[in-house]
Write an enzyme that holds these catalytic residues in place. Sequence first.
Site, short mmCIF file in Angstrom:
data_model
loop_
_atom_site.label_atom_id
_atom_site.label_comp_id
_atom_site.label_asym_id
_atom_site.label_seq_id
_atom_site.Cartn_x
_atom_site.Cartn_y
_atom_site.Cartn_z
N CYS A 129 37.55 36.77 35.46
CA CYS A 129 37.96 35.57 34.74
C CYS A 129 37.36 35.59 33.35
CB CYS A 129 37.55 34.28 35.44
SG CYS A 129 38.54 33.92 36.88
N ARG B 172 39.37 41.40 32.73
CA ARG B 172 38.63 40.60 33.69
C ARG B 172 39.51 39.91 34.73
NH1 ARG B 172 33.64 37.99 32.54
NH2 ARG B 172 32.44 39.16 31.03
N TRP C 85 41.17 35.76 37.68
CA TRP C 85 41.15 36.62 38.86
C TRP C 85 40.85 35.67 40.02
CZ3 TRP C 85 37.57 38.01 42.68
CH2 TRP C 85 37.95 39.09 43.49
N ASN D 127 34.78 30.41 35.31
CA ASN D 127 34.58 31.75 35.86
C ASN D 127 33.48 31.64 36.91
OD1 ASN D 127 32.82 34.67 34.60
ND2 ASN D 127 34.13 34.51 36.37
N GLY D 128 33.81 31.99 38.16
CA GLY D 128 32.80 31.93 39.21
C GLY D 128 33.35 31.28 40.46
N GLU E 5 33.97 58.80 45.85
CA GLU E 5 34.48 58.31 44.57
C GLU E 5 35.95 58.72 44.40
OE1 GLU E 5 34.00 56.31 42.35
OE2 GLU E 5 34.94 57.01 40.53
N LYS F 201 38.99 56.10 43.88
CA LYS F 201 39.93 56.15 42.75
C LYS F 201 41.36 56.12 43.26
CE LYS F 201 38.06 55.28 40.03
NZ LYS F 201 36.67 55.07 39.90
N GLU G 260 42.26 52.69 44.63
CA GLU G 260 42.35 51.67 43.58
C GLU G 260 43.68 51.71 42.84
OE1 GLU G 260 38.06 50.76 41.60
OE2 GLU G 260 38.77 52.79 41.33
N HIS H 248 32.88 64.29 64.04
CA HIS H 248 32.37 63.17 64.83
C HIS H 248 33.33 61.99 64.85
CE1 HIS H 248 28.59 65.24 65.37
NE2 HIS H 248 28.57 65.49 64.07
N LYS I 37 37.93 43.97 36.31
CA LYS I 37 36.67 44.60 35.90
C LYS I 37 35.61 43.53 35.73
CE LYS I 37 36.15 48.67 33.15
NZ LYS I 37 36.36 49.65 34.21
#
Length: 607
Positions: free
Chosen positions: A2, A27, A74, A98-99, A479, A483, A486, A502, A602
């Site tokens: 946000c 954001r 967001w 924001n929050g 990672e 990626k 995402e 396993h 982000k």
Amino acid sequence: MCGIVGIVGDRPVADRLFDGLKRLEYRGYDSAGICTLDEGDFDRRRAEGKLNNLAAVLADKPLHGTTGIAHTRWATHGAPVVKNAHPHIVGPVAIIHNGIIENFKPLRAELEAEGRTFESDTDTEVVAHLVAREIEGGAEPRDAVAAVLSRLHGAFGMAFLFRDHPGLIIGARHGSPLTVGYGEGENYLGSDAIALAPLSQRIAYLDDGDWVVLTRDEIEIYDKDNQRVEREIVLSGASAASVEKGNYRHYMQKEIFEQPIVVAQTLQSYVRPYEGKVALPDSDLDLSSIRRVTIVACGTSFYAGMVAKYWIEQFARVPVDIDVASEFRYREPVLEKGGLALFISQSGETADTLAALRHAQEEGQIIAAVINVPTSTMAREADIVLPTHAGPEIGVASTKAFTCQLAVLAAFSANLARANGRMSEEEEADLVDRLQKVPEIMNEALDHDEDIAAMAHLVAPARDVLYLGRGPDYPLAMEGALKLKEISYIHAEGYAAGEMKHGPIALIDDAVPVIVLAPSGPLFEKTVSNMEEVRARGGKIIFVSDAEGLEKAGEGCLATIEMPKAHPLIQPIVYAIPVQLLAYHVAVAKGTDVDQPRNLAKSVTVE
Ligand code: HGA
């Protein structure tokens, strides 16, 4: 997450508010909105989805007010639809937030019991109602806000506009970041210095618990006890020019290709080539006194931290604990006083990591932070800042911030190893030499872009993909999977190669591509055995290794990617590139929104 912008101006503000939102769109892009005060009343425009939609609404019905607030969302509470888009207006009050207001349910019940009705499903709207109730009861705006703040639990960066008080914005901060900008006959408020860069370079960062009254001529800051305080005014240095894509199709692609330059830039602060030394910038910390390191981070930064655990333990022989921030903070970790706690965050605002940092501070840890934004809250609160110089990262999926974090962590590990007598002067000088060559080796890895693009069609149709690696390639496997998830929305898992048997091996069939990261070296044979186990069950392998590794085990793979050979403290920086490029090209092949993938944002400023 946000983004917030506010201007108390002397001329129409809508265009500049919109420009601020563009700078904050990373954001959140669930919805956006602007509200200005015009001739004694609120005038508001909101739109679902990306800023282009708001631009169309504004083009159709422009806003003219000279004081206004703007928000890019967001969603945490309530679907990403117009009715939940900020600003929210309740009677004489408009708010952006924001929050998360954690106690919004009992507050909403209290307000509804009084007959108040809600237009949105957000947690934010309760705050608007609470402030409106105070104002309708006769309170002045600042008293109304001060009274309401004490009732809120959770995190917020907020801004209020008051219908009957033109030329006034009140902001408040608890947890989420908030910055004020000083202008000539105008003043500004924003989530960060980047949003305010074209408006003002003279800024002050609010401390947690601060609230602020902005008029055209003055900015008054109050602390959590409602005492008037001064916060240092600094020159932000944030660039007013917006970051362009240049000739690249996506920001992510541009940022992948920028890596040799920004890693070189970062290493310049950590390497003294003429002395053959690795050194930490501006730090008089005696590393030889460190007996244990605790690393805490989230997402991609967490995987950088996992690579560092391998490095620190292997090279410096110092034990490392590592945890994701959201778990670390609440599991009551045992921390011995004087230990070093290392936090990693691109933005320096990640709410979970910040909460963990503060917890470690209370527990008497020395706080070091690997941060890309030097003015961020974490950078200001840490004892030692280990900066990355990746520059602004716009693509929501982190790439260049990750490799810069790895470069810093490699230098940190080498420093610790030197301080502990585990690395000789000659080994250090040799490492410095090799670090100098990292950008060149990264360029060699980037030369495989076209080959990797050509193999994207092998992965794009898959429903599930597995990534395997051992040692530092295990976090890299995770990672790589992150990626891919995402930006291409394909389910992917990163596994320690030895763990396959396993459980996850049950998933293998010819529809599941398996990406194996295995540079030649001590763990090579073992990883190749695991790869054979996959192959024996019909699994299709994309094998990433160096020339020697490909020569030994490349035959029969669905595809191979050859990486240059590198020192163990450098090799994960190099292997990051093929996993980034593969995810990028698969996403392009699938036609997803590479730079702004669904549901993500982000700078994750909520817990
Ligand atoms: N809770 C508010 C604001 C969300 C937010 O700050 N996200 O980062 C909402 O859902 O609208």
